[in-house]
Motif scaffolding. Structure first.
Motif, PDB file in Angstrom:
ATOM      1  N   LEU A 169      -2.490  -6.132  13.819  1.00  0.00           N
ATOM      2  CA  LEU A 169      -3.155  -5.800  12.560  1.00  0.00           C
ATOM      3  C   LEU A 169      -2.819  -4.369  12.145  1.00  0.00           C
ATOM      4  O   LEU A 169      -2.448  -4.116  10.995  1.00  0.00           O
ATOM      5  N   GLN A 170      -2.926  -3.446  13.084  1.00  0.00           N
ATOM      6  CA  GLN A 170      -2.628  -2.041  12.783  1.00  0.00           C
ATOM      7  C   GLN A 170      -1.171  -1.881  12.361  1.00  0.00           C
ATOM      8  O   GLN A 170      -0.863  -1.159  11.411  1.00  0.00           O
ATOM      9  N   GLU A 171      -0.273  -2.572  13.050  1.00  0.00           N
ATOM     10  CA  GLU A 171       1.150  -2.500  12.705  1.00  0.00           C
ATOM     11  C   GLU A 171       1.409  -3.068  11.310  1.00  0.00           C
ATOM     12  O   GLU A 171       2.214  -2.510  10.549  1.00  0.00           O
ATOM     13  N   GLN A 172       0.757  -4.168  10.975  1.00  0.00           N
ATOM     14  CA  GLN A 172       0.934  -4.773   9.646  1.00  0.00           C
ATOM     15  C   GLN A 172       0.579  -3.761   8.562  1.00  0.00           C
ATOM     16  O   GLN A 172       1.329  -3.570   7.603  1.00  0.00           O
ATOM     17  N   ILE A 173      -0.548  -3.104   8.722  1.00  0.00           N
ATOM     18  CA  ILE A 173      -1.012  -2.132   7.723  1.00  0.00           C
ATOM     19  C   ILE A 173      -0.087  -0.924   7.682  1.00  0.00           C
ATOM     20  O   ILE A 173       0.330  -0.470   6.606  1.00  0.00           O
ATOM     21  N   GLN A 174       0.274  -0.402   8.844  1.00  0.00           N
ATOM     22  CA  GLN A 174       1.124   0.788   8.882  1.00  0.00           C
ATOM     23  C   GLN A 174       2.537   0.492   8.405  1.00  0.00           C
ATOM     24  O   GLN A 174       3.171   1.345   7.780  1.00  0.00           O
ATOM     25  N   ASP A 175       3.045  -0.708   8.662  1.00  0.00           N
ATOM     26  CA  ASP A 175       4.361  -1.083   8.137  1.00  0.00           C
ATOM     27  C   ASP A 175       4.334  -1.112   6.613  1.00  0.00           C
ATOM     28  O   ASP A 175       5.263  -0.630   5.951  1.00  0.00           O
ATOM     29  N   TRP A 176       3.260  -1.674   6.049  1.00  0.00           N
ATOM     30  CA  TRP A 176       3.130  -1.712   4.588  1.00  0.00           C
ATOM     31  C   TRP A 176       3.075  -0.296   4.028  1.00  0.00           C
ATOM     32  O   TRP A 176       3.755   0.024   3.042  1.00  0.00           O
ATOM     33  N   LEU A 177       2.270   0.557   4.653  1.00  0.00           N
ATOM     34  CA  LEU A 177       2.173   1.944   4.193  1.00  0.00           C
ATOM     35  C   LEU A 177       3.523   2.643   4.304  1.00  0.00           C
ATOM     36  O   LEU A 177       3.943   3.351   3.388  1.00  0.00           O
ATOM     37  N   SER A 178       4.217   2.447   5.412  1.00  0.00           N
ATOM     38  CA  SER A 178       5.517   3.078   5.635  1.00  0.00           C
ATOM     39  C   SER A 178       6.534   2.645   4.579  1.00  0.00           C
ATOM     40  O   SER A 178       7.266   3.478   4.025  1.00  0.00           O
ATOM     41  N   GLU A 179       6.567   1.349   4.271  1.00  0.00           N
ATOM     42  CA  GLU A 179       7.471   0.840   3.226  1.00  0.00           C
ATOM     43  C   GLU A 179       7.112   1.427   1.865  1.00  0.00           C
ATOM     44  O   GLU A 179       8.000   1.785   1.084  1.00  0.00           O
ATOM     45  N   THR A 180       5.822   1.523   1.596  1.00  0.00           N
ATOM     46  CA  THR A 180       5.371   2.079   0.319  1.00  0.00           C
ATOM     47  C   THR A 180       5.773   3.543   0.197  1.00  0.00           C
ATOM     48  O   THR A 180       6.236   3.983  -0.856  1.00  0.00           O
ATOM     49  N   ASP A 189       9.498   3.782  -0.373  1.00  0.00           N
ATOM     50  CA  ASP A 189       9.778   3.464  -1.780  1.00  0.00           C
ATOM     51  C   ASP A 189       9.451   4.648  -2.689  1.00  0.00           C
ATOM     52  O   ASP A 189      10.165   4.934  -3.647  1.00  0.00           O
ATOM     53  N   GLY A 190       8.357   5.333  -2.369  1.00  0.00           N
ATOM     54  CA  GLY A 190       7.958   6.501  -3.159  1.00  0.00           C
ATOM     55  C   GLY A 190       8.940   7.651  -3.022  1.00  0.00           C
ATOM     56  O   GLY A 190       9.208   8.373  -3.993  1.00  0.00           O
ATOM     57  N   ILE A 191       9.499   7.808  -1.842  1.00  0.00           N
ATOM     58  CA  ILE A 191      10.515   8.847  -1.630  1.00  0.00           C
ATOM     59  C   ILE A 191      11.778   8.479  -2.411  1.00  0.00           C
ATOM     60  O   ILE A 191      12.357   9.311  -3.113  1.00  0.00           O
ATOM     61  N   LYS A 237       8.064  11.856   6.220  1.00  0.00           N
ATOM     62  CA  LYS A 237       8.570  10.882   7.185  1.00  0.00           C
ATOM     63  C   LYS A 237       7.684   9.647   7.042  1.00  0.00           C
ATOM     64  O   LYS A 237       6.490   9.707   7.348  1.00  0.00           O
ATOM     65  N   PRO A 238       8.248   8.548   6.547  1.00  0.00           N
ATOM     66  CA  PRO A 238       7.423   7.384   6.215  1.00  0.00           C
ATOM     67  C   PRO A 238       6.506   6.887   7.344  1.00  0.00           C
ATOM     68  O   PRO A 238       5.322   6.668   7.095  1.00  0.00           O
ATOM     69  N   LYS A 239       7.019   6.718   8.538  1.00  0.00           N
ATOM     70  CA  LYS A 239       6.180   6.177   9.617  1.00  0.00           C
ATOM     71  C   LYS A 239       5.047   7.131   9.982  1.00  0.00           C
ATOM     72  O   LYS A 239       3.903   6.710  10.133  1.00  0.00           O
TER      73      LYS A 239
END
Length: 190
Positions: free
Chosen positions: A123-134, A137-139, A149-151
């Protein structure tokens, strides 16, 4: 499973979610859920063999809900996505000063059964992966600072939103969560 039994299972999950986010995983029992459903504790075992199975069903439900939520917002700009993420967490605070599911499970992590620990990490990875991708994309779109650094930034946002919910609860101030978390937005922007 017939419709009535499926309804009972769904109700049990909803009741368990409420208890989880207000009291923690170790703060409620099968008996608590059964009592609210108006059934015997033994009857709850028809739907969930153990409290661990109920916990796994909760995580599955949260993961599916997050997937649906993220798909709803996929066409938004990265900054707007981050704001919507903070808004989503803020709804927990506005709903009786609840804490987010991932944060609650993290608090009880050392006492969780192994399968549940693994599920919580997913669950934590799912959320953090989404945030990292977002954030990536913003960068890329030059909406966010190129030095991010996205991650690591994803973990920062996730940890801040989870922590802000806990601070809001301790201060008995549902508005604190959003004001704390929105400070992150200015750190992202170019």
């Amino acid at each position: 499973m017939n419709e009535t039994k499926q309804d009972t299972k769904i109700q049990a999950i909803e009741i368990a979610k409420n208890h989880l986010q207000l009291r923690g995983y170790n703060g409620f029992s099968f008996q608590d859920i059964a009592a609210e459903l108006g059934i015997r504790k033994a009857s709850l075992h028809y739907y969930f063999a153990s409290k661990e199975d109920l916990g796994l069903a909760l995580i599955t439900d949260y993961m599916q809900s997050f997937q649906i939520w993220s798909e709803m917002h996929e066409d938004r700009e990265p900054l707007e996505k981050i704001k919507k993420f903070i808004d989503m967490y803020n709804t927990f605070s506005q709903d009786g000063l609840k804490v987010c599911p991932g944060g609650v499970f993290c608090i009880d992590y050392n006492t969780l059964p192994t399968k549940l620990k693994k599920s919580v990490c997913q669950l934590q990875e799912q959320i953090q992966d989404w945030l990292s991708e977002t954030i990536a994309d913003g960068i890329k779109s030059k909406a966010f600072k190129a030095t991010l650094k996205p991650k690591e930034t994803a973990v920062l946002i996730h940890a801040t939103t989870q922590g802000a919910l806990q601070i809001a609860r301790m201060q008995n101030n549902p508005k604190a969560m959003k004001s704390i978390s929105m400070n992150l937005v200015s750190l992202l922007e170019r």
